[in-house]
Scaffold this motif. Structure first.
Motif, PDB file in Angstrom:
ATOM      1  N   ILE A 186       3.903  -0.555  -6.802  1.00 22.92           N
ATOM      2  CA  ILE A 186       4.777  -0.602  -5.714  1.00 22.92           C
ATOM      3  C   ILE A 186       6.612  -0.830  -6.419  1.00 22.92           C
ATOM      4  CG2 ILE A 186       5.703  -1.801  -3.818  1.00 22.92           C
ATOM      5  CD1 ILE A 186       2.880  -3.115  -3.450  1.00 22.92           C
ATOM      6  N   ASP A 187       7.239   0.274  -6.022  1.00 22.68           N
ATOM      7  CA  ASP A 187       8.443   0.129  -6.525  1.00 22.68           C
ATOM      8  C   ASP A 187       9.505   0.707  -5.422  1.00 22.68           C
ATOM      9  OD1 ASP A 187      11.089   0.399  -7.398  1.00 22.68           O
ATOM     10  OD2 ASP A 187      10.810   1.643  -9.323  1.00 22.68           O
ATOM     11  N   ALA A 188       9.789  -0.271  -4.415  1.00 21.52           N
ATOM     12  CA  ALA A 188      10.149  -0.007  -3.330  1.00 21.52           C
ATOM     13  C   ALA A 188      11.663  -0.449  -2.848  1.00 21.52           C
ATOM     14  CB  ALA A 188       9.313  -0.593  -1.984  1.00 21.52           C
ATOM     15  N   GLU A 189      12.359  -0.678  -3.974  1.00 21.99           N
ATOM     16  CA  GLU A 189      13.892  -0.838  -4.157  1.00 21.99           C
ATOM     17  C   GLU A 189      14.077  -2.143  -3.155  1.00 21.99           C
ATOM     18  OE1 GLU A 189      16.023   0.433  -5.733  1.00 21.99           O
ATOM     19  OE2 GLU A 189      14.423   1.421  -6.727  1.00 21.99           O
ATOM     20  N   GLY A 190      13.412  -3.248  -3.561  1.00 20.61           N
ATOM     21  CA  GLY A 190      13.648  -4.469  -2.777  1.00 20.61           C
ATOM     22  C   GLY A 190      12.758  -4.745  -1.547  1.00 20.61           C
ATOM     23  N   MET A 191      11.953  -3.654  -0.946  1.00 22.30           N
ATOM     24  CA  MET A 191      11.023  -3.820   0.161  1.00 22.30           C
ATOM     25  C   MET A 191       9.639  -4.223  -0.573  1.00 22.30           C
ATOM     26  SD  MET A 191      12.382  -1.065   2.789  1.00 22.30           S
ATOM     27  CE  MET A 191      10.949  -1.131   3.708  1.00 22.30           C
ATOM     28  N   ASP A 192       9.448  -4.633  -1.655  1.00 20.38           N
ATOM     29  CA  ASP A 192       8.202  -4.574  -2.129  1.00 20.38           C
ATOM     30  C   ASP A 192       7.196  -5.698  -1.425  1.00 20.38           C
ATOM     31  OD1 ASP A 192      10.165  -3.883  -3.967  1.00 20.38           O
ATOM     32  OD2 ASP A 192       8.559  -3.032  -5.337  1.00 20.38           O
ATOM     33  N   CYS A 193       7.768  -7.103  -1.112  1.00 25.91           N
ATOM     34  CA  CYS A 193       7.201  -7.795  -0.389  1.00 25.91           C
ATOM     35  C   CYS A 193       6.610  -7.235   0.939  1.00 25.91           C
ATOM     36  CB  CYS A 193       8.103  -9.169  -0.148  1.00 25.91           C
ATOM     37  SG  CYS A 193       7.913 -10.078  -1.582  1.00 25.91           S
ATOM     38  N   LYS A 194       7.387  -6.656   1.523  1.00 26.58           N
ATOM     39  CA  LYS A 194       7.144  -6.060   2.915  1.00 26.58           C
ATOM     40  C   LYS A 194       5.931  -5.294   2.699  1.00 26.58           C
ATOM     41  CE  LYS A 194      10.562  -5.504   6.025  1.00 26.58           C
ATOM     42  NZ  LYS A 194      11.569  -4.928   6.674  1.00 26.58           N
ATOM     43  N   VAL A 195       6.048  -4.456   1.884  1.00 28.12           N
ATOM     44  CA  VAL A 195       5.048  -3.270   1.708  1.00 28.12           C
ATOM     45  C   VAL A 195       3.702  -4.114   1.225  1.00 28.12           C
ATOM     46  CG1 VAL A 195       4.041  -1.831   0.151  1.00 28.12           C
ATOM     47  CG2 VAL A 195       6.502  -1.681   0.574  1.00 28.12           C
ATOM     48  N   ILE A 196       3.418  -5.111   0.802  1.00 27.24           N
ATOM     49  CA  ILE A 196       2.153  -5.809   0.298  1.00 27.24           C
ATOM     50  C   ILE A 196       1.715  -6.902   1.212  1.00 27.24           C
ATOM     51  CG2 ILE A 196       3.053  -6.877  -1.737  1.00 27.24           C
ATOM     52  CD1 ILE A 196      -0.356  -4.814  -1.276  1.00 27.24           C
ATOM     53  N   ARG A 197       2.647  -7.616   1.621  1.00 26.03           N
ATOM     54  CA  ARG A 197       2.420  -8.922   2.048  1.00 26.03           C
ATOM     55  C   ARG A 197       1.476  -9.221   3.111  1.00 26.03           C
ATOM     56  NH1 ARG A 197       7.940 -11.174   3.549  1.00 26.03           N
ATOM     57  NH2 ARG A 197       7.521  -9.708   5.209  1.00 26.03           N
ATOM     58  N   ASP A 198       1.494  -8.435   4.150  1.00 27.20           N
ATOM     59  CA  ASP A 198       0.493  -8.666   5.236  1.00 27.20           C
ATOM     60  C   ASP A 198      -1.022  -7.748   4.919  1.00 27.20           C
ATOM     61  OD1 ASP A 198       2.419  -9.743   6.564  1.00 27.20           O
ATOM     62  OD2 ASP A 198       3.163  -7.902   7.861  1.00 27.20           O
ATOM     63  N   PHE A 199      -0.725  -6.986   3.894  1.00 33.02           N
ATOM     64  CA  PHE A 199      -2.065  -6.342   3.538  1.00 33.02           C
ATOM     65  C   PHE A 199      -2.926  -7.510   2.634  1.00 33.02           C
ATOM     66  CE2 PHE A 199      -4.697  -3.297   1.269  1.00 33.02           C
ATOM     67  CZ  PHE A 199      -5.397  -2.714   2.443  1.00 33.02           C
ATOM     68  N   ILE A 200      -2.451  -8.258   1.742  1.00 28.54           N
ATOM     69  CA  ILE A 200      -3.161  -9.077   0.924  1.00 28.54           C
ATOM     70  C   ILE A 200      -4.436  -9.598   1.498  1.00 28.54           C
ATOM     71  CG2 ILE A 200      -3.122 -11.226  -0.568  1.00 28.54           C
ATOM     72  CD1 ILE A 200      -0.008 -10.616  -0.949  1.00 28.54           C
ATOM     73  N   PRO A 201      -4.621 -10.291   2.531  1.00 31.50           N
ATOM     74  CA  PRO A 201      -5.749 -10.857   3.086  1.00 31.50           C
ATOM     75  C   PRO A 201      -6.796  -9.613   3.117  1.00 31.50           C
ATOM     76  CG  PRO A 201      -4.193 -11.553   4.099  1.00 31.50           C
ATOM     77  CD  PRO A 201      -3.573 -10.606   3.537  1.00 31.50           C
ATOM     78  N   LYS A 202      -6.505  -8.341   3.512  1.00 27.60           N
ATOM     79  CA  LYS A 202      -7.417  -7.395   3.741  1.00 27.60           C
ATOM     80  C   LYS A 202      -7.667  -6.556   2.552  1.00 27.60           C
ATOM     81  CE  LYS A 202      -4.623  -6.517   7.919  1.00 27.60           C
ATOM     82  NZ  LYS A 202      -3.879  -5.400   8.635  1.00 27.60           N
ATOM     83  N   LEU A 203      -7.278  -6.962   1.176  1.00 32.13           N
ATOM     84  CA  LEU A 203      -7.578  -6.307   0.060  1.00 32.13           C
ATOM     85  C   LEU A 203      -9.092  -6.346  -0.129  1.00 32.13           C
ATOM     86  CD1 LEU A 203      -4.592  -7.363  -2.128  1.00 32.13           C
ATOM     87  CD2 LEU A 203      -5.057  -5.060  -1.722  1.00 32.13           C
ATOM     88  N   ASN A 204      -9.654  -5.230  -0.895  1.00 37.88           N
ATOM     89  CA  ASN A 204     -11.005  -5.143  -1.196  1.00 37.88           C
ATOM     90  C   ASN A 204     -12.013  -5.357  -0.061  1.00 37.88           C
ATOM     91  OD1 ASN A 204     -10.029  -5.317  -3.873  1.00 37.88           O
ATOM     92  ND2 ASN A 204      -9.810  -7.823  -3.896  1.00 37.88           N
ATOM     93  N   LYS A 205     -11.725  -4.966   0.863  1.00 41.16           N
ATOM     94  CA  LYS A 205     -12.530  -4.751   1.951  1.00 41.16           C
ATOM     95  C   LYS A 205     -13.298  -3.627   2.205  1.00 41.16           C
ATOM     96  CE  LYS A 205     -11.740  -8.720   4.211  1.00 41.16           C
ATOM     97  NZ  LYS A 205     -10.952  -9.503   3.254  1.00 41.16           N
ATOM     98  N   ARG A 206     -12.830  -2.574   2.094  1.00 42.60           N
ATOM     99  CA  ARG A 206     -13.449  -1.183   1.677  1.00 42.60           C
ATOM    100  C   ARG A 206     -13.331  -0.473   0.488  1.00 42.60           C
ATOM    101  NH1 ARG A 206     -12.530   4.210   2.601  1.00 42.60           N
ATOM    102  NH2 ARG A 206     -10.436   4.037   2.689  1.00 42.60           N
ATOM    103  N   VAL A 207     -11.934  -0.724   0.113  1.00 41.01           N
ATOM    104  CA  VAL A 207     -11.772   0.027  -1.310  1.00 41.01           C
ATOM    105  C   VAL A 207     -11.289  -1.167  -2.175  1.00 41.01           C
ATOM    106  CG1 VAL A 207     -10.204   1.454  -2.840  1.00 41.01           C
ATOM    107  CG2 VAL A 207     -10.892   2.067  -0.345  1.00 41.01           C
ATOM    108  N   TYR A 208     -12.016  -1.297  -3.383  1.00 44.00           N
ATOM    109  CA  TYR A 208     -11.852  -2.454  -4.267  1.00 44.00           C
ATOM    110  C   TYR A 208     -10.412  -2.011  -5.255  1.00 44.00           C
ATOM    111  CZ  TYR A 208     -12.070  -5.649  -8.519  1.00 44.00           C
ATOM    112  OH  TYR A 208     -11.899  -6.434  -9.195  1.00 44.00           O
ATOM    113  N   VAL A 209      -9.421  -2.862  -5.206  1.00 42.98           N
ATOM    114  CA  VAL A 209      -8.058  -2.930  -6.030  1.00 42.98           C
ATOM    115  C   VAL A 209      -8.129  -3.986  -6.808  1.00 42.98           C
ATOM    116  CG1 VAL A 209      -5.683  -2.963  -5.287  1.00 42.98           C
ATOM    117  CG2 VAL A 209      -7.139  -2.263  -3.612  1.00 42.98           C
TER     118      VAL A 209
END
Length: 300
Positions: A186-209
């Motif tokens: 993620i290189d979103a020019e300062g929006m990196d937190c917004k990109v990933i923050r809400d998805f963290i609890p959903k990580l590794n549910k269907r696709v392993y990251v």
């Protein structure tokens, strides 16, 4: 999502397409097409002069790709593809996400020269935490891909006479992944937190990251307002089984050091196949591209 096929991309005629210097433990190199220095002095200019840009972090991507050649690499903020092309050369499928169509066209040129164009997809989108219209603001960095975006609430900062981009969320991308594993940059020019923050609890549910790399200096130093409650985000990563490492020296970070303005950090899942990592935090002096020099002693 706005997925583009090759024939839908802008027409570009790169003056330079070169073989990079080798990166990573396995000395991977790849072909990359570059912009003129006048358009992109930061990345294309550096590669023309030195053969690679940010070799340490690109080496991380190459080494992860070596361990997970059947995985999908999701490159959010792909620019001209320095990470996408390394993962492609390692054998991975790639999803290059980049709002600037011209940048995607340069990646496409490189992928064709590598005879790997069948393994890469192009998404022309801004990635955020919600679906909304985003407007580009002026890029003053002489970095051909260093564009920032604002929403309608801050549209007074937008460039005049520019069309908005429809933002997507990372879950939109993950739903299209057709491999059991994916790793993310993620290189979103300062929006990196917004990109990933809400998805963290959903990580590794269907696709392993197993790995997530983030541009960290923009999060903690340049745009802290975009990353409210950073402590909560860090704790969410830890709760989800991830440990942070500084990307240049691959050194493990404790909770005190994670708020230093490192260029990039890597979140490593506890069950990931491990690239070469430093489990200790040795004494080192690191000079970062943002002008920050860190002198750090070993942990006890």
């Amino acid at each position: 999502m706005k997925e583009l096929k090759d024939w839908m991309l802008p027409k570009v005629e790169p003056r330079y397409c070169i073989r990079t210097k080798p990166v990573g433990e396995h000395q991977l190199d790849y072909t990359i097409c570059l912009k003129n220095k006048e358009e992109d002095a930061v990345i294309s200019g550096a590669i023309l002069e030195e053969g690679i840009f940010e070799s340490e972090s690109v080496g991380v991507t190459a080494d992860i790709g070596h361990l997970y050649p059947q995985a999908t690499f999701i490159d959010i903020g792909a620019n001209i593809g320095i990470h996408s092309l390394a993962a492609l050369k390692a054998g991975c499928k790639v999803i290059a996400v980049e709002p600037i169509g011209r940048n995607l066209a340069f990646i496409s040129k490189s992928a064709h020269l590598m005879n790997n164009d069948h393994k890469i997809r192009y998404l022309q989108n801004v990635v955020s935490d919600i679906h909304e219209l985003m407007y580009p603001v002026e890029n003053l960095s002489n970095n051909g891909g260093g564009n920032s975006f604002v929403n309608s609430k801050n549209s007074d900062k937008k460039l005049a006479d520019t069309e908005p981009f429809k933002s997507i969320v990372i879950e939109d991308i993950m739903k299209t992944v057709d491999t059991p594993e994916a790793f993310i940059k993620i290189d979103a020019e300062g929006m990196d937190c917004k990109v990933i923050r809400d998805f963290i609890p959903k990580l590794n549910k269907r696709v392993y990251v197993p790995y997530i790399m983030m541009e960290w200096v923009m999060v903690v130093k340049e745009f802290p307002a975009q990353c409210k409650n950073i402590e909560n985000m860090i704790q969410d990563f830890i709760t989800a089984g991830y440990t942070p490492y500084e990307a240049n020296l691959r050194s493990k970070l404790n909770k005190n050091r994670i708020k230093f303005p490192f260029d990039n950090i890597i979140w490593v899942h506890r069950d990931a196949k491990k690239i070469n990592l430093n489990q200790d935090s040795p004494h080192f002096v690191a000079q970062y591209g943002n002008g920050v020099q860190l002198v750090m002693g070993a942990d006890k």
